[in-house]
Design a protein around this motif. Sequence first.
Motif, PDB file in Angstrom:
ATOM      1  N   PHE A 244      54.279  47.918  52.122  1.00  0.00           N
ATOM      2  CA  PHE A 244      53.179  48.509  51.363  1.00  0.00           C
ATOM      3  C   PHE A 244      51.850  48.320  52.071  1.00  0.00           C
ATOM      4  CE2 PHE A 244      55.811  49.801  48.232  1.00  0.00           C
ATOM      5  CZ  PHE A 244      56.422  48.804  47.491  1.00  0.00           C
ATOM      6  N   PHE A 248      49.134  51.087  53.417  1.00  0.00           N
ATOM      7  CA  PHE A 248      47.812  51.180  52.806  1.00  0.00           C
ATOM      8  C   PHE A 248      46.680  50.889  53.767  1.00  0.00           C
ATOM      9  CE2 PHE A 248      50.101  52.137  49.381  1.00  0.00           C
ATOM     10  CZ  PHE A 248      50.552  51.140  48.544  1.00  0.00           C
ATOM     11  N   THR A 281      44.142  37.654  42.774  1.00  0.00           N
ATOM     12  CA  THR A 281      43.984  39.022  42.316  1.00  0.00           C
ATOM     13  C   THR A 281      43.511  39.931  43.433  1.00  0.00           C
ATOM     14  OG1 THR A 281      41.700  38.667  41.656  1.00  0.00           O
ATOM     15  CG2 THR A 281      43.390  38.259  40.011  1.00  0.00           C
ATOM     16  N   LEU A 284      45.564  42.924  43.871  1.00  0.00           N
ATOM     17  CA  LEU A 284      45.395  43.935  42.829  1.00  0.00           C
ATOM     18  C   LEU A 284      44.197  44.813  43.140  1.00  0.00           C
ATOM     19  CD1 LEU A 284      46.048  45.173  40.103  1.00  0.00           C
ATOM     20  CD2 LEU A 284      44.635  43.442  39.034  1.00  0.00           C
ATOM     21  N   SER A 287      45.062  47.148  45.903  1.00  0.00           N
ATOM     22  CA  SER A 287      45.902  48.299  45.565  1.00  0.00           C
ATOM     23  C   SER A 287      45.139  49.314  44.731  1.00  0.00           C
ATOM     24  CB  SER A 287      47.173  47.852  44.851  1.00  0.00           C
ATOM     25  OG  SER A 287      46.872  47.067  43.745  1.00  0.00           O
ATOM     26  N   VAL A 290      43.130  51.335  47.059  1.00  0.00           N
ATOM     27  CA  VAL A 290      43.936  52.349  47.738  1.00  0.00           C
ATOM     28  C   VAL A 290      44.115  53.568  46.844  1.00  0.00           C
ATOM     29  CG1 VAL A 290      46.222  52.866  48.626  1.00  0.00           C
ATOM     30  CG2 VAL A 290      45.149  50.722  49.197  1.00  0.00           C
ATOM     31  N   LEU A 291      44.414  53.322  45.567  1.00  0.00           N
ATOM     32  CA  LEU A 291      44.587  54.455  44.645  1.00  0.00           C
ATOM     33  C   LEU A 291      43.307  55.273  44.554  1.00  0.00           C
ATOM     34  CD1 LEU A 291      46.698  53.092  41.690  1.00  0.00           C
ATOM     35  CD2 LEU A 291      47.225  55.015  43.176  1.00  0.00           C
ATOM     36  N   LEU A 294      43.004  57.406  47.559  1.00  0.00           N
ATOM     37  CA  LEU A 294      43.934  58.530  47.559  1.00  0.00           C
ATOM     38  C   LEU A 294      43.471  59.642  46.641  1.00  0.00           C
ATOM     39  CD1 LEU A 294      47.335  56.678  47.537  1.00  0.00           C
ATOM     40  CD2 LEU A 294      46.417  58.097  49.347  1.00  0.00           C
TER      41      LEU A 294
ATOM     42  N   ALA C  99      51.002  58.285  46.816  1.00  0.00           N
ATOM     43  CA  ALA C  99      50.271  57.903  45.611  1.00  0.00           C
ATOM     44  C   ALA C  99      51.173  57.158  44.641  1.00  0.00           C
ATOM     45  CB  ALA C  99      49.700  59.159  44.946  1.00  0.00           C
ATOM     46  N   VAL C 100      52.389  57.632  44.452  1.00  0.00           N
ATOM     47  CA  VAL C 100      53.255  56.954  43.478  1.00  0.00           C
ATOM     48  C   VAL C 100      53.698  55.602  44.027  1.00  0.00           C
ATOM     49  CG1 VAL C 100      55.497  57.910  44.143  1.00  0.00           C
ATOM     50  CG2 VAL C 100      55.051  57.385  41.776  1.00  0.00           C
ATOM     51  N   VAL C 101      53.854  55.489  45.353  1.00  0.00           N
ATOM     52  CA  VAL C 101      54.153  54.178  45.934  1.00  0.00           C
ATOM     53  C   VAL C 101      52.981  53.231  45.721  1.00  0.00           C
ATOM     54  CG1 VAL C 101      54.505  52.968  48.107  1.00  0.00           C
ATOM     55  CG2 VAL C 101      55.824  54.992  47.615  1.00  0.00           C
ATOM     56  N   ALA C 102      51.764  53.743  45.883  1.00  0.00           N
ATOM     57  CA  ALA C 102      50.589  52.902  45.632  1.00  0.00           C
ATOM     58  C   ALA C 102      50.543  52.472  44.178  1.00  0.00           C
ATOM     59  CB  ALA C 102      49.318  53.664  46.017  1.00  0.00           C
ATOM     60  N   THR C 103      50.913  53.389  43.269  1.00  0.00           N
ATOM     61  CA  THR C 103      50.947  53.040  41.855  1.00  0.00           C
ATOM     62  C   THR C 103      51.975  51.954  41.601  1.00  0.00           C
ATOM     63  OG1 THR C 103      50.483  55.352  41.407  1.00  0.00           O
ATOM     64  CG2 THR C 103      51.116  53.985  39.539  1.00  0.00           C
ATOM     65  N   LEU C 104      53.135  52.081  42.241  1.00  0.00           N
ATOM     66  CA  LEU C 104      54.185  51.061  42.128  1.00  0.00           C
ATOM     67  C   LEU C 104      53.601  49.702  42.465  1.00  0.00           C
ATOM     68  CD1 LEU C 104      57.673  51.599  43.837  1.00  0.00           C
ATOM     69  CD2 LEU C 104      56.693  49.372  43.539  1.00  0.00           C
ATOM     70  N   PHE C 105      52.918  49.624  43.597  1.00  0.00           N
ATOM     71  CA  PHE C 105      52.342  48.370  44.054  1.00  0.00           C
ATOM     72  C   PHE C 105      51.269  47.888  43.095  1.00  0.00           C
ATOM     73  CE2 PHE C 105      51.837  45.220  47.130  1.00  0.00           C
ATOM     74  CZ  PHE C 105      50.507  45.048  47.468  1.00  0.00           C
ATOM     75  N   ALA C 106      50.400  48.811  42.669  1.00  0.00           N
ATOM     76  CA  ALA C 106      49.290  48.427  41.797  1.00  0.00           C
ATOM     77  C   ALA C 106      49.798  47.888  40.462  1.00  0.00           C
ATOM     78  CB  ALA C 106      48.358  49.615  41.573  1.00  0.00           C
ATOM     79  N   GLN C 109      51.171  44.396  40.914  1.00  0.00           N
ATOM     80  CA  GLN C 109      50.091  43.421  41.045  1.00  0.00           C
ATOM     81  C   GLN C 109      49.395  43.194  39.707  1.00  0.00           C
ATOM     82  OE1 GLN C 109      49.274  41.553  43.695  1.00  0.00           O
ATOM     83  NE2 GLN C 109      51.055  42.418  44.732  1.00  0.00           N
ATOM     84  N   ALA C 110      49.227  44.287  38.945  1.00  0.00           N
ATOM     85  CA  ALA C 110      48.587  44.145  37.641  1.00  0.00           C
ATOM     86  C   ALA C 110      49.411  43.230  36.741  1.00  0.00           C
ATOM     87  CB  ALA C 110      48.409  45.515  36.987  1.00  0.00           C
ATOM     88  N   THR C 113      48.879  39.713  37.850  1.00  0.00           N
ATOM     89  CA  THR C 113      47.571  39.182  37.507  1.00  0.00           C
ATOM     90  C   THR C 113      47.474  38.869  36.024  1.00  0.00           C
ATOM     91  OG1 THR C 113      46.633  40.539  39.249  1.00  0.00           O
ATOM     92  CG2 THR C 113      45.110  39.646  37.625  1.00  0.00           C
ATOM     93  N   GLU C 218      57.463  40.900  40.855  1.00  0.00           N
ATOM     94  CA  GLU C 218      57.913  41.677  42.014  1.00  0.00           C
ATOM     95  C   GLU C 218      59.226  42.405  41.766  1.00  0.00           C
ATOM     96  OE1 GLU C 218      57.610  38.324  44.865  1.00  0.00           O
ATOM     97  OE2 GLU C 218      56.222  39.683  45.887  1.00  0.00           O
TER      98      GLU C 218
END
Lengths: 328, 403, 291
Positions: A244, A248, A281, A284, A287, A290-291, A294, C99-106, C109-110, C113, C218
């Motif tokens: 990832f 990114f 964090t 977070l 990421s 990055v969104l 995009l 974009a959807v991969v980035a969402t997966l990661f985000a 992480q959310a 957190t 994860e």
Amino acid sequence: MLRGGSAWVESIVTLALAIAAMVAVHGSPYLEAVALLTCTYAFIALGMYLPFIMGGALSMAYNAYLGVGAYAMALLATRGDWDLAWSLPIGMIIAAATAVVLGFATRRLSGFYLAAVTLLFGIAFTTWLVDAESVTGGSGGLQGLRVPVFAGKPLSNSTLVMLTILAVWIVALALSRLRNSPFGVAVRARRRAAIAVESCGIPVSTLTLVSLALGAAVASVGGSLFAVTNHAIVPESFAVDIVFLCIFMPLLGGQDRPWGAVLGAVLVVTFTFQLTFFKETGSLFFSLAVLLVLVIAPRGVLGYVLIGLQKLRGGGHAKTQGGAARNG
Amino acid sequence: MKSKAFKLWKSVAFTALAASAVAALVLPSVPARAQDKSPIIIGMLEDTSGGASFYSQLTAGSIKVAIEEINAKGGVLGRPLKLIEESDGNNPSQSPALVSRMIQNGAKVILLNSGSASAVASKKTLAEQKIPGLAPTNIDTRIGSAPDNEYSFMLPNPITDIGTIYAAAFQKMGVKTLGVISDDSPTIAGINGLLLPKIQAAGVTIVAQEKAPLDANDVTAQILRIKEKKPDAVLVCSLGGQLEVLFENTLYQQLRKTPRFSLASIGNQPATWKLAQPNALDGLVYAASIASNNPRSNALSKLLAAKQGAKFLGLTAYEAQGYDAVQLVKQAIEKAGQDDPTLIKTGLEHLSGYKPSFGSEKFTITFKADKHIGTDGLCGLVLMQFKGNKPGAPFKTYQAACD
Amino acid sequence: MPAQLFVSIVEIGCFFALIALGYLIVLYGAGFFHFALGPYAMFSALGAAYWVTVSEWPLWMAVLAGVAAAVGLSVVTELLVVRPIEKRVHGEELPSLIAVVATLFAVSQAGGTLFGRKPFPGQPWLDFEDPIEWGEAVIGGQTVIIVGVTLAIFILLAAWLRWSRYGQWLRAVGENQQAARTLGFPVARIRLAAFAMGGLIAGIAGPLFSPKAGVNFESGLSYSLFGFIALVMGGTGSIWAPLAGGLILAALQIAASYLFGSPSLNYATLIAAALFFAFRPEGLFARRVRH
């Protein structure tokens, strides 16, 4: 297109930045460790830049190329006297070969299918690292790596840092030149119109394989660097979630130039490691950044910095490279 | 088409972002304000998120209680102790850099409170920068042994001691064949490398050895493969937590009549006992470190119950060793007379006959220039056996000879 | 193969099947592979576990909150990420994938957190004091729940697709959004319904399965990946195809672990996926075009 003059400006400005970085971190073991980590990430990001950003070929097996570079370096370090000068290329060759085999096996796949298969390959690679104990040391990894030797002399940490920053600069500059070479133009065109490229007599799949191989080789240098600086490597460091970050970094830093990938590496290390305010964090925020890029700012940080600079120079309505966001 | 103003704004914002990122990377962190009684800084490498977090946080809790207690009584050499923390998520590749960062931020001693593999990975960094490191709970023998151990120390009985005790127990029980199930963490890999040969040297054959990844959600296949080899006993080598609960649940289901042994993991992690299925832990033997005849254990137990209230689930090796580690560091600093790391290291090496809050009553801890593993003998270990899902009584069949 | 393994196959297979079902619904309604479904399931499971353990909510409330969170995340993803990007790139697949991969990661992480990075145990919906013994196999309470809820979801969804208005629209729209728009379908609303439904299914699947071995922030990646493989193996031809795909993938993984040892799970998945993608990408139950 870069006019002749701006090519020189690019070289000199970036070299100045590289030298400034070397001076800034000299003498502090901690900053040197951060610099080495940043360079490791920079190599990974640059490895992604060529096939993915320029060529649109998404392979998510980058943790494998990294791991190959790291383990090749570590095995040569623990099994006998080794010299960076010839153990580094061995890792690069194995990584490139892996990329070619994988790329060939998946040449008819695209989009989500390609992503899924290459991701599975990355997972299988980490599994193999744990499984093949006799070769890789299993889940304990390889420990007690000796001090590296370059051209016959043991390498001190400070020298290593300087050499590495220089190497990043050289690779990024080379990719920048490559981008404007006939090969680079063909790779970029493949992303937009494969048929047009084929009709010029350039077989698209060969082009893709070559760019994947080069990308893997560059990424493996990052892995080798990781082994050299850590004196120990474990399979956990090469898990798929590093993929990832690989994707990114060039996106966040900026797609237009390879320097965006380097900037992306700096941002990653800052967000996730250095800024203690963020603590855990950081990833977070990264990421989400990055969104954001995009969706609303596809040219990444560097892209907008360059636009800003152009405006300052009175560039006015200079048409930016290709206009749209997807240009590599 | 986006407006020019928007684009310009974006350029400014991103340039600022890029510049501040580079600056943040290079500028050192703000140094602490100078005070009359500037604190002595102790760094703690811990795990707040990975496989070792189950026990790392138990130890961290008692470390903080110990520091609080010392500061309330005036600190060390009249100066308060200050704890700075970094988590490496149980990934030993990150440990050296994090240890470096704590040293950069003024730490004079490092408490290595993550997994064993992290402590092993930090040895070289500590030796190079000449900062002493003490691992309160890690049992990998390599931490206190050469090479590169000039500045690294470990407190508990190393895994080789557990191997000795288990080998003797197996001999007494007539166990000839053993099945082993482990997780795939670097720590357990290191531990198995030291433990299993010792058991094999005592004449036990390992007929099945299976592994499961830390995030496994089903281990039936592995347990069934062990079952087919019909071992006399099964050994579970795991960091503990969720995965060991899964191991024990499945073993209870499939191999109920086979004697089960664990290391020093699940038995010392009270929060996990209720996660097991009813009775799944019954009969499990493990290496505990708290003996009922040790007055210091009882005193510490009362202190932690008072400070932590309902969160405290009973004293385990982790909390006791964390507390003792801080006391040992305090004594070493006092011997050194100042917070110079090399003098602190020498101070540690002159600590002899310390009476810890784990192990049996007469058990002692001693460090010397050539002895960086603190335990004096095997009596830091007590084999305990579960009754239902709670620890019952000491294992009747075998105990190390102690008084 | 010993009977207990079949119990494991059914449990894991149902979970993969549910994620694959979520993929299928979003594919029907938006022509899009919703790679971020795995983290939604994780978020729901982790949230539910956190709220029960730390905030001490009753189980039903925590699970409902988790499901709601998953639905919310899925809808937000469509509105703020997928739709704007698809509008900008008109058909190029790569940006949506990234974009959807980035969402997966985000989202992962959310979750980490908000709920912490330590693994959490799942909360069983039903616990038998004496599990059912079926020959050599032992069946616990949660296993029964997993099978029951999975079948219920599939049946209800099949009914929804056949008899409700949005369900019928969903089947009609499929991958040809342009044609659907020309024919007057409210494409935007249908997409939203599809994303919401996908999030709902993932949101239920997460807390359903997490009692087996816990969940951590994860976990979402492998959920997404294996759910996708299960979808491809099953095919898109029938609403029940994901169930077949899920069971087949689970059987493959467990059989490989049992016969060849634990690492072969990942090797076998890779080989099987590569073979399916190469030779039968439409899956076992291919969509037949009606004339």
